[in-house]
Design an enzyme around this catalytic site. Structure first.
Site, PDB file in Angstrom:
ATOM      1  N   TYR A 130      79.430  10.121  53.393  1.00  0.00           N
ATOM      2  CA  TYR A 130      81.120  10.245  53.544  1.00  0.00           C
ATOM      3  C   TYR A 130      81.669  11.216  54.535  1.00  0.00           C
ATOM      4  O   TYR A 130      82.721  11.641  53.788  1.00  0.00           O
ATOM      5  CB  TYR A 130      81.692   9.823  52.010  1.00  0.00           C
ATOM      6  CG  TYR A 130      81.202   8.302  51.935  1.00  0.00           C
ATOM      7  CD1 TYR A 130      80.882   7.841  51.552  1.00  0.00           C
ATOM      8  CD2 TYR A 130      82.168   7.612  51.791  1.00  0.00           C
ATOM      9  CE1 TYR A 130      80.378   6.664  51.489  1.00  0.00           C
ATOM     10  CE2 TYR A 130      82.513   5.951  52.030  1.00  0.00           C
ATOM     11  CZ  TYR A 130      80.983   5.414  51.645  1.00  0.00           C
ATOM     12  OH  TYR A 130      80.950   4.289  51.508  1.00  0.00           O
ATOM     13  N   ASP A 221      65.778   1.390  47.420  1.00  0.00           N
ATOM     14  CA  ASP A 221      65.770   0.699  47.546  1.00  0.00           C
ATOM     15  C   ASP A 221      64.673  -0.532  45.992  1.00  0.00           C
ATOM     16  O   ASP A 221      65.488  -2.052  45.552  1.00  0.00           O
ATOM     17  CB  ASP A 221      64.594   0.121  48.520  1.00  0.00           C
ATOM     18  CG  ASP A 221      63.317   0.805  48.551  1.00  0.00           C
ATOM     19  OD1 ASP A 221      63.903   2.036  47.427  1.00  0.00           O
ATOM     20  OD2 ASP A 221      62.613   1.504  49.649  1.00  0.00           O
ATOM     21  N   ASP A 249      78.773  -3.195  45.467  1.00  0.00           N
ATOM     22  CA  ASP A 249      78.377  -4.687  45.758  1.00  0.00           C
ATOM     23  C   ASP A 249      77.407  -5.272  45.008  1.00  0.00           C
ATOM     24  O   ASP A 249      77.663  -7.120  44.861  1.00  0.00           O
ATOM     25  CB  ASP A 249      79.008  -4.519  47.322  1.00  0.00           C
ATOM     26  CG  ASP A 249      80.154  -4.676  48.035  1.00  0.00           C
ATOM     27  OD1 ASP A 249      81.345  -3.925  46.738  1.00  0.00           O
ATOM     28  OD2 ASP A 249      80.403  -5.265  48.791  1.00  0.00           O
TER      29      ASP A 249
HETATM   30  C1  IPM Z   1      84.478   0.949  48.927  1.00  0.00           C
HETATM   31  C2  IPM Z   1      84.886   0.923  50.208  1.00  0.00           C
HETATM   32  C3  IPM Z   1      85.006   2.139  50.694  1.00  0.00           C
HETATM   33  C4  IPM Z   1      83.882   3.104  50.768  1.00  0.00           C
HETATM   34  C5  IPM Z   1      85.557   1.929  52.203  1.00  0.00           C
HETATM   35  C6  IPM Z   1      86.502   0.973  52.130  1.00  0.00           C
HETATM   36  C7  IPM Z   1      85.235   3.256  52.926  1.00  0.00           C
HETATM   37  O1  IPM Z   1      84.080   0.123  50.626  1.00  0.00           O
HETATM   38  O2  IPM Z   1      85.062   1.471  48.071  1.00  0.00           O
HETATM   39  O3  IPM Z   1      83.454   0.187  48.289  1.00  0.00           O
HETATM   40  O4  IPM Z   1      82.907   2.964  51.095  1.00  0.00           O
HETATM   41  O5  IPM Z   1      84.102   3.616  49.734  1.00  0.00           O
HETATM   42 MN    MN Z   2      82.569  -0.872  49.287  1.00  0.00          MN
END
Ligand code: IPM
Ligand code: MN
Ligand code: NAD
Length: 380
Positions: A130, A221, A249
């Site tokens: 990032y 992984d 996620d």
């Molecule tokens: C999260 C989101 C963000 C990230 C995006 C929207 C930039 O996916 O907060 O998990 O990648 O961190």
């Molecule tokens: Mn995310």
């Protein structure tokens, strides 16, 4: 308690409204609403005003955030500048994402129960993939090449690893009595020799300072596999920004889906930002069906951050009671709208039932104008 609220885009405002309803039922707070998001950007050309980060840090105890991302802004510029901007400019280096299932009914694994899904992801939140640095050369030609700079610093790894161990000590005391809490670091140092190598070395060094914790390494992984096969083996997981994003996620799915997963962007002792793990869900926006529980639980984390851990626990118990009673939005098989799901939590906080027991109390909120931005109001 002074709380800045940035509802953002899509379902962000819909779920944030429910979190504020819950806040109104629990505590007295001064709320300032900021309109930053896609609409504001498209109308004014402004993503976030100059001086905003300094203002948030100076004038607020915490920030409650919705989500950012709108199909009308395809490059996501406003999301970069607002969301990633807050994470970076407020130096919120720990993205804390609990993976805690609150009811057996929401666990998607055949052989696991809610008690088996209870760990916390510590995602490095300011560097890695990032960095925003990189380049594309030869655009549109057959030789087009894109390079993304994945930046890892010793300071960055050290502080997130330290935060993970410190958290594990406290987590172990309350949630793992009778055994040493475990901290697991996930990287890919078999491929990413530079950044991964640095993670590997620094994790070992930090671990040595926390003999009361077990420490362990897995490749990222293999950890994805472990999270599904054996979530009960995990207490605290620490990893880099991009692996942490993807794994969070997966963690959300383990605890019932994105609609339920809370998070905090934290710098201990400083103004920090709390938001659900999910995004703006354009497919749900405006339909009144998004699940507000992730936002409501993020409010719980916010309250714990400002010293009201008791209120976080009450929120967790109220959401758990709603899940057990099937008082949910349709992503979890229920029939409630976003607003009704918020009401259900408020009713459970008051010890009642959402439906068939009269109307849930409304948050007594008085709004007053404070110029174009922010809008300020008191809740509670
Ligand atoms: C999260 C989101 C963000 C990230 C995006 C929207 C930039 O996916 O907060 O998990 O990648 O961190
Ligand atoms: Mn995310
Ligand atoms: P998303 O999290 O918005 O949605 C993924 C899936 O989960 C969709 O099917 C959605 O309907 C469902 N979902 C999400 N939240 C839900 C809720 N509260 N209740 C019920 N179902 C829910 O991810 P996406 O579709 O990949 O991204 C949409 C936009 O959001 C993109 O612009 C993305 O960049 C952005 N985004 C922002 C954040 C953030 O601001 N923190 C986080 C993730 C994605």
């Amino acid at each position: 308690m002074r709380i800045a609220v940035v509802p953002g885009d899509g379902i962000g405002p819909e779920v944030t409204r429910e979190a504020l309803k819950v806040l109104g039922a629990l505590a007295t707070a001064e709320i300032s609403l900021f309109p930053w998001g896609a609409d504001h950007f498209l109308k004014t050309g402004e993503t976030i005003p100059a001086g905003a980060f300094e203002m948030l840090a100076r004038d607020f105890d915490a920030v409650l955030s919705g989500a950012f991302g709108d199909p009308r802004v395809p490059d996501g510029r406003h999301a970069d500048e607002i969301l990633l901007g807050m994470r970076r400019r407020l130096d919120l280096f720990a993205n804390v994402r609990p993976v805690r299932a609150l009811d057996d009914s929401v666990v998607p694994l055949r052989r696991a129960r809610a008690a088996d899904v209870d760990f916390v992801l510590f995602r490095e939140n300011t560097e890695g993939a990032y960095s925003g640095r990189g380049r594309v050369t030869g655009a549109g030609t057959s030789g087009e090449e894109a390079v993304e700079e994945d930046v890892t610093t010793r300071r960055g790894v050290e502080r997130i690893c330290r935060a993970a161990f410190e958290f594990a000590v406290a987590f172990g005391r309350t949630r793992r009595p009778g055994r040493r809490p475990r901290v697991l670091m996930a990287d890919k140092h078999n491929v990413q020799k530079g950044g991964g190598g640095l993670w590997h070395r620094v994790f070992r060094e930090v671990a040595a300072a926390f003999p009361s914790c077990e420490n362990r390494h897995m490749f990222a992984d293999a950890l994805a596999h472990e999270m599904v096969r054996s979530p009960a083996s995990l207490d605290v997981v620490v990893t880099n920004n991009l692996f942490g994003d993807v794994l969070s996620d997966l963690g959300a799915a383990l605890q019932g889906g994105l609609g339920l997963a809370p998070s905090g962007n934290v710098h201990p002792g400083r103004t920090s930002v709390f938001e659900p793990v999910h995004g703006s869900a354009p497919d749900l926006a405006g339909r009144g069906i998004a699940n507000p529980f992730g936002s409501i639980r993020s409010l719980g984390m916010l309250l714990a951050h400002v010293g009201r851990g008791d209120l976080e626990e009450r929120i967790e118990r109220a959401v758990a009671a709603c899940l057990a009673a099937g008082e949910t939005t349709r992503d979890l098989g229920g029939k409630l709208s976003t607003g009704e799901a918020g009401d259900a939590v408020v009713a459970r906080l008051a010890g009642g039932k959402a439906r068939g027991s009269g109307r849930a109390p409304r948050a007594p909120v008085r709004a007053r104008r404070a110029g174009a931005s922010p809008r300020r109001r008191r809740a509670g």
